[in-house]
Design a protein around this motif. Structure first.
Motif, short mmCIF file in Angstrom:
data_model
loop_
_atom_site.label_atom_id
_atom_site.label_comp_id
_atom_site.label_asym_id
_atom_site.label_seq_id
_atom_site.Cartn_x
_atom_site.Cartn_y
_atom_site.Cartn_z
N UNK A 50 -13.34 6.57 10.11
CA UNK A 50 -11.89 7.13 11.23
C UNK A 50 -10.92 5.88 10.90
N UNK A 51 -11.76 4.80 10.96
CA UNK A 51 -10.68 3.56 11.60
C UNK A 51 -10.08 3.37 10.21
N UNK A 52 -10.21 3.35 9.33
CA UNK A 52 -10.23 3.19 7.28
C UNK A 52 -9.65 4.18 6.89
N UNK A 53 -8.93 5.43 7.98
CA UNK A 53 -8.15 6.64 7.60
C UNK A 53 -7.11 6.41 8.50
N UNK A 54 -6.90 5.36 9.43
CA UNK A 54 -5.79 4.76 10.67
C UNK A 54 -5.87 4.84 11.93
N UNK A 55 -7.27 5.76 12.55
CA UNK A 55 -7.40 6.08 13.32
C UNK A 55 -8.08 4.86 14.36
N UNK A 56 -7.63 4.47 15.60
CA UNK A 56 -7.79 3.64 16.58
C UNK A 56 -8.16 3.80 17.20
N UNK A 57 -9.38 2.49 18.37
CA UNK A 57 -9.86 3.56 19.02
C UNK A 57 -9.28 2.98 20.47
N UNK A 58 -9.50 4.25 21.48
CA UNK A 58 -8.17 4.10 22.57
C UNK A 58 -9.77 4.68 23.87
N UNK A 59 -8.57 4.86 25.04
CA UNK A 59 -9.81 4.89 26.62
C UNK A 59 -10.18 6.58 26.63
N UNK A 60 -10.84 7.19 27.43
CA UNK A 60 -11.14 8.23 26.94
C UNK A 60 -9.48 9.58 27.30
N UNK A 61 -9.47 10.66 26.83
CA UNK A 61 -8.55 11.84 27.31
C UNK A 61 -9.18 12.13 27.35
N UNK A 62 -10.76 12.49 28.32
CA UNK A 62 -10.46 13.24 29.15
C UNK A 62 -12.00 12.76 30.14
#
Length: 92
Positions: A50-62
């Motif tokens: 996922x990181x290699x596909x451009x996703x960033x770690x974020x805070x919980x969204x629920x």
């Protein structure tokens, strides 16, 4: 993106990357501007993909039950504005 799984015998051969790329492309085509996902802290390979596909770690969204707070990793990818993405691909 939710519940993507590649059978163990096919892992490591690019199937997961191809599936994720197809889901991202379809989300863009459908007009989505952001993609969210969560995965387990134990899924190091998935997090790296996922990181290699451009996703960033974020805070919980629920909201999470306390026993899951340290178990899940939340990620987000900006898909861009659909018109910009189409222009970048030469289709608009």
């Amino acid at each position: 993106m939710k519940r993507m799984f590649v059978t163990p015998r096919l892992q490591g051969g690019g199937v997961g990357r191809a599936l994720a790329a197809a889901v991202i492309a379809e989300a863009r085509a459908q007009g989505y501007e952001t993609m969210w996902l969560d995965t387990s802290v134990r899924q190091a390979e998935a997090r790296a993909l996922y990181r290699s596909l451009g996703f960033d770690v974020v805070s919980s969204y629920y909201e999470l039950p306390p026993e899951l707070v340290d178990w899940l990793v939340f990620m987000r990818k900006d898909l861009g504005h659909p018109a910009v993405a189409n222009a970048e691909q030469g289709s608009g």
